[in-house]
Every structure is written in C-alpha cells, then in structure tokens.
Design a protein around this motif. Structure first.
Motif, mmCIF file in Angstrom:
data_model
loop_
_atom_site.group_PDB
_atom_site.id
_atom_site.type_symbol
_atom_site.label_atom_id
_atom_site.label_comp_id
_atom_site.label_asym_id
_atom_site.label_seq_id
_atom_site.Cartn_x
_atom_site.Cartn_y
_atom_site.Cartn_z
ATOM 1 N N LEU A 248 -3.686 -2.312 6.414
ATOM 2 C CA LEU A 248 -5.196 -3.125 6.541
ATOM 3 C C LEU A 248 -4.937 -4.654 6.044
ATOM 4 N N THR A 249 -4.418 -4.690 5.016
ATOM 5 C CA THR A 249 -4.363 -6.008 4.350
ATOM 6 C C THR A 249 -3.443 -6.828 5.370
ATOM 7 N N ALA A 250 -2.540 -6.335 5.832
ATOM 8 C CA ALA A 250 -1.673 -7.069 6.892
ATOM 9 C C ALA A 250 -2.251 -7.455 8.007
ATOM 10 N N LEU A 251 -3.339 -6.607 8.295
ATOM 11 C CA LEU A 251 -3.989 -7.110 9.487
ATOM 12 C C LEU A 251 -5.063 -7.998 9.338
ATOM 13 N N GLY A 252 -5.374 -7.994 7.972
ATOM 14 C CA GLY A 252 -6.547 -8.734 7.571
ATOM 15 C C GLY A 252 -8.082 -8.064 7.728
ATOM 16 N N ASN A 253 -7.943 -6.593 7.815
ATOM 17 C CA ASN A 253 -9.009 -5.877 8.188
ATOM 18 C C ASN A 253 -9.760 -5.635 6.910
ATOM 19 N N THR A 254 -11.271 -5.763 6.846
ATOM 20 C CA THR A 254 -11.628 -5.716 5.571
ATOM 21 C C THR A 254 -12.494 -4.119 5.284
ATOM 22 N N CYS A 255 -12.041 -3.165 5.907
ATOM 23 C CA CYS A 255 -12.516 -1.881 5.996
ATOM 24 C C CYS A 255 -12.411 -1.322 4.439
ATOM 25 N N GLN A 256 -13.198 -0.801 3.913
ATOM 26 C CA GLN A 256 -13.253 0.017 2.602
ATOM 27 C C GLN A 256 -12.994 1.214 3.039
ATOM 28 N N ILE A 257 -11.820 1.641 2.526
ATOM 29 C CA ILE A 257 -11.694 3.063 2.911
ATOM 30 C C ILE A 257 -12.555 4.127 2.265
ATOM 31 N N SER A 258 -13.010 5.048 3.066
ATOM 32 C CA SER A 258 -13.507 6.219 2.155
ATOM 33 C C SER A 258 -12.635 7.334 2.597
ATOM 34 N N GLU A 259 -11.936 7.409 3.426
ATOM 35 C CA GLU A 259 -11.004 8.462 3.730
ATOM 36 C C GLU A 259 -10.088 8.092 4.798
ATOM 37 N N ALA A 260 -8.574 8.623 4.569
ATOM 38 C CA ALA A 260 -7.664 8.160 5.248
ATOM 39 C C ALA A 260 -6.534 9.754 5.378
ATOM 40 N N LYS A 261 -6.227 9.700 6.558
ATOM 41 C CA LYS A 261 -5.333 10.806 7.059
ATOM 42 C C LYS A 261 -4.113 10.673 7.764
ATOM 43 N N LEU A 262 -3.027 11.150 7.362
ATOM 44 C CA LEU A 262 -1.699 11.047 8.068
ATOM 45 C C LEU A 262 -1.864 11.765 9.476
ATOM 46 N N LEU A 263 -1.770 11.565 10.347
ATOM 47 C CA LEU A 263 -1.776 12.215 11.633
ATOM 48 C C LEU A 263 -0.329 12.739 12.184
ATOM 49 N N GLY A 264 0.566 11.937 11.889
ATOM 50 C CA GLY A 264 1.998 12.263 12.260
ATOM 51 C C GLY A 264 2.978 11.171 12.202
ATOM 52 N N GLN A 265 3.963 11.289 12.778
ATOM 53 C CA GLN A 265 4.881 10.214 12.945
ATOM 54 C C GLN A 265 5.735 10.413 14.098
ATOM 55 N N SER A 266 6.312 9.219 14.643
ATOM 56 C CA SER A 266 6.867 9.362 16.036
ATOM 57 C C SER A 266 8.135 9.836 15.868
ATOM 58 N N ALA A 267 8.694 10.464 16.982
ATOM 59 C CA ALA A 267 9.666 11.311 17.055
ATOM 60 C C ALA A 267 11.070 10.461 17.209
ATOM 61 N N ASP A 268 10.977 9.049 17.273
ATOM 62 C CA ASP A 268 12.109 8.149 17.224
ATOM 63 C C ASP A 268 12.594 7.787 16.079
ATOM 64 N N ALA A 269 13.684 6.967 16.003
ATOM 65 C CA ALA A 269 14.395 6.572 14.624
ATOM 66 C C ALA A 269 13.456 5.860 13.771
ATOM 67 N N ASN A 270 12.395 5.090 14.275
ATOM 68 C CA ASN A 270 11.528 4.292 13.660
ATOM 69 C C ASN A 270 10.350 5.063 12.552
ATOM 70 N N LYS A 271 10.098 6.275 13.000
ATOM 71 C CA LYS A 271 9.308 7.030 12.350
ATOM 72 C C LYS A 271 8.040 6.404 12.196
ATOM 73 N N THR A 272 7.314 5.786 13.119
ATOM 74 C CA THR A 272 6.102 4.971 13.013
ATOM 75 C C THR A 272 4.859 6.031 12.654
ATOM 76 N N SER A 273 4.391 5.983 11.658
ATOM 77 C CA SER A 273 3.271 6.746 11.225
ATOM 78 C C SER A 273 2.009 6.414 11.866
ATOM 79 N N MET A 274 1.189 7.255 12.021
ATOM 80 C CA MET A 274 -0.025 7.170 12.879
ATOM 81 C C MET A 274 -0.884 7.759 11.779
ATOM 82 N N TYR A 275 -2.299 6.927 11.722
ATOM 83 C CA TYR A 275 -3.209 7.299 10.578
ATOM 84 C C TYR A 275 -4.666 7.418 11.252
ATOM 85 N N GLU A 276 -5.520 8.452 10.817
ATOM 86 C CA GLU A 276 -7.029 8.057 10.998
ATOM 87 C C GLU A 276 -7.603 7.553 9.743
ATOM 88 N N ILE A 277 -8.491 6.559 9.658
ATOM 89 C CA ILE A 277 -9.091 6.110 8.667
ATOM 90 C C ILE A 277 -10.933 5.877 8.853
#
Length: 308
Positions: A70-99
C-alpha cells in the motif's frame, strides 16, 4: 465503460493455490502391531514421528507485507483486516490479498512488481456487468470479508464529500472517465441526483438535469424528481405558482443558467438562474422564442387571426 481492465486481466490470470494451513502436526496413523521406531546410535528414526506441516505466514507478517504494498502504491488505507488469499502457480509466486480499511472501500491487492489494487466496489460492479451478460459467467475473485460489505456507507461518504446533501435512495458505479477516474451515480430521495468522480483536485459533479440534456439518463433520478427540484428553485419568485409538470436544462452562458418548466393549467416558462440557483429572470413561453429557441415542453397556441 471498462472498469480497470489491466488489473482485471491480471486478476483473472492468477491461479491461486490454497493457503489454508493444515493442522500444525500431520500425524501418521499408528498400527498397534507395527514395530515402533526407536532412536539408534546413528540418529533419530523417522518412522512414527510426527511431521510438522508447512504453515502460512502469520497475520502480523501478512499485515506488514500488505502495508508495504500500500505504501508503494501511495494508498492511505488504514488496515483493519488483511487476509492472504493465495499465490500464483507460476515461478513468481505473486501473492493476492483482501484488505479491509477503517474507512472507505476495501481492496483486492496483488503483490506484483509494481503492486496493483482494485477496490471492492469496482470488482462488484464488474461482476454485476458480467453476470448481466451471462448469469453463469465466472466473475473471478470478489471481496468476502464482512467489513467490506459496506457499499452504501462508502457511497454516502463519497456523496457527502462531493457536496451532495440529500437522503440517498440509490447508488452505483456506472463506469470510468477517460482519465481512469471511477464515476459514481448517486440518487436522492424526491430530488435531483448526480454523477460524481474524484480527481487530484477534488470531487466534480454532473447533475442529472445536465446529463439528460445530452441524452444520458440517470438510473436513480426520475422525471418527477427533476420537476420537483425545479419547483423548489422557483420558490419566492414570480414563477413560484407554476406547478411544474416537466422540466429541462437548456444550457448556460455568461448571464446565467437556463431551465424550462411546463406548468399545469398555465403557460410554461423559461427561467434564468445564477450559480446558486437564485432566480434572476422569468420568461413566459409566449414571449421566450429568442431564449435558446424558445419553449419545447409547452405548446403555445398561434396568435388569433383578426376578424375581417
């Protein structure tokens, strides 16, 4: 209009792997007739030993990772909850979250390089559009945290920020502007609504009167509400007795803003207002032909032919 097409394309391409942690220990079944392993001089035997299952990152780790994105994006969301949804199956292993955020909409966030995020309202609107075309379509990842079930509160907050002081009776995302800004429509009970969008300098608002003049109908504002709005603006003027049946925005110039009203049982009028909607001048339809081509909502009978 497309809603965040780049993000949605990436989102659709992410194949998630499960992040649900199994029990802390996956115990092998024990057969009472099977010899138990013992510790020999060469080291500890593996058979019969409890094996520790892989565990996901801690909630603290997830929150820290999300905050970094969020800081990298310049997003000012004050996190009240964060959940890891999963990762991509490729070599990059990109994580996806719900906030979920303390105020405003939540987000689905991709921890890519650079990261990207789309708010839950946009994803829900895109899903609604997709299901309207095909009820069986896969609409991809959607927000599910209970705190993100807050669309009406977010719309009400945006409307207030945009200067709309009314009881909201409908709201939705209707698309995106050419600069990518999300466009929201806000409906007001008994009066005119508007479309609003936020830019770097603040909120801008397009009234449903103005939109109707360019053949763009507001979903949550009826002709009766437009007529009631214009009727309210006429209060205290020489046209206050007009029982407005139909209304239209005609345009504006350096002298003011012009509206037409048809009146029940009486001649219609064209009215010039200032920017604050105070009446400046009233033109009866019978004599208003020079004003923007005259009245369109009221049929003025032709002048009587003199008797011979």
């Amino acid at each position: 209009m497309a809603l965040y097409p780049r993000f949605l394309a990436v989102l659709a391409a992410v194949a998630l792997t499960s992040t649900l942690a199994p029990p802390a220990f996956a115990q092998r079944s024990q057969n009472p007739n099977e010899p138990q392993a013992t510790e020999g001089s060469g080291g500890r035997a593996n058979r019969g030993r409890s094996e520790r299952a892989p565990r996901g990152p801690s909630p603290e780790r997830v929150r820290a990772d999300v905050q970094g994105h969020l800081t990298a994006l310049g997003n000012t969301c004050q996190i009240s909850e964060a959940k890891l949804l999963g990762q991509s199956a490729d070599a990059n292993k990109t994580s996806m979250y719900e906030i979920a955020c303390a105020t405003g909409p939540g987000y689905i966030l991709l921890g890519s390089t650079p990261p990207s995020a789309t708010d839950c309202l946009v994803l829900a609107a895109s899903a609604q559009q997709t299901r309207a075309r095909d009820p069986e379509a896969d609409v991809g990842t959607q927000c599910t945290l209970p705190a993100n079930d807050n669309a009406q509160a977010v719309f009400a907050s945006y409307a207030k920020e945009a200067g709309m002081d009314c009881a909201i009776d409908g709201a939705a995302i209707v698309g995106a502007a050419s600069d990518g800004a999300i466009v929201y429509e806000i409906g007001c009970a008994g009066t005119e609504g508007a479309r609003i969008q936020k830019s770097a300098t603040g909120w801008t608002r397009s009234s449903c009167f103005e939109l109707a003049s360019v053949n763009t109908a507001c979903r949550f504002t009826t002709p009766a509400e437009l007529a009631a709005t214009l009727k309210g603006w006429l209060a205290g003027s020489e046209a206050a007795n007009c029982d407005v049946q139909q209304s239209r925005f005609m345009g504006q110039n350096a002298n003011g803003v012009f509206y037409e009203a048809s009146c029940a049982g009486a001649d219609g009028v064209i009215v010039r207002f200032n920017a604050e909607k105070a009446v400046q001048q009233v033109y009866p339809c019978a004599t208003a032909q020079p004003i923007g081509g005259g009245c369109k909502l009221t049929t003025t009978p032709p002048a009587a032919t003199p008797e011979a």
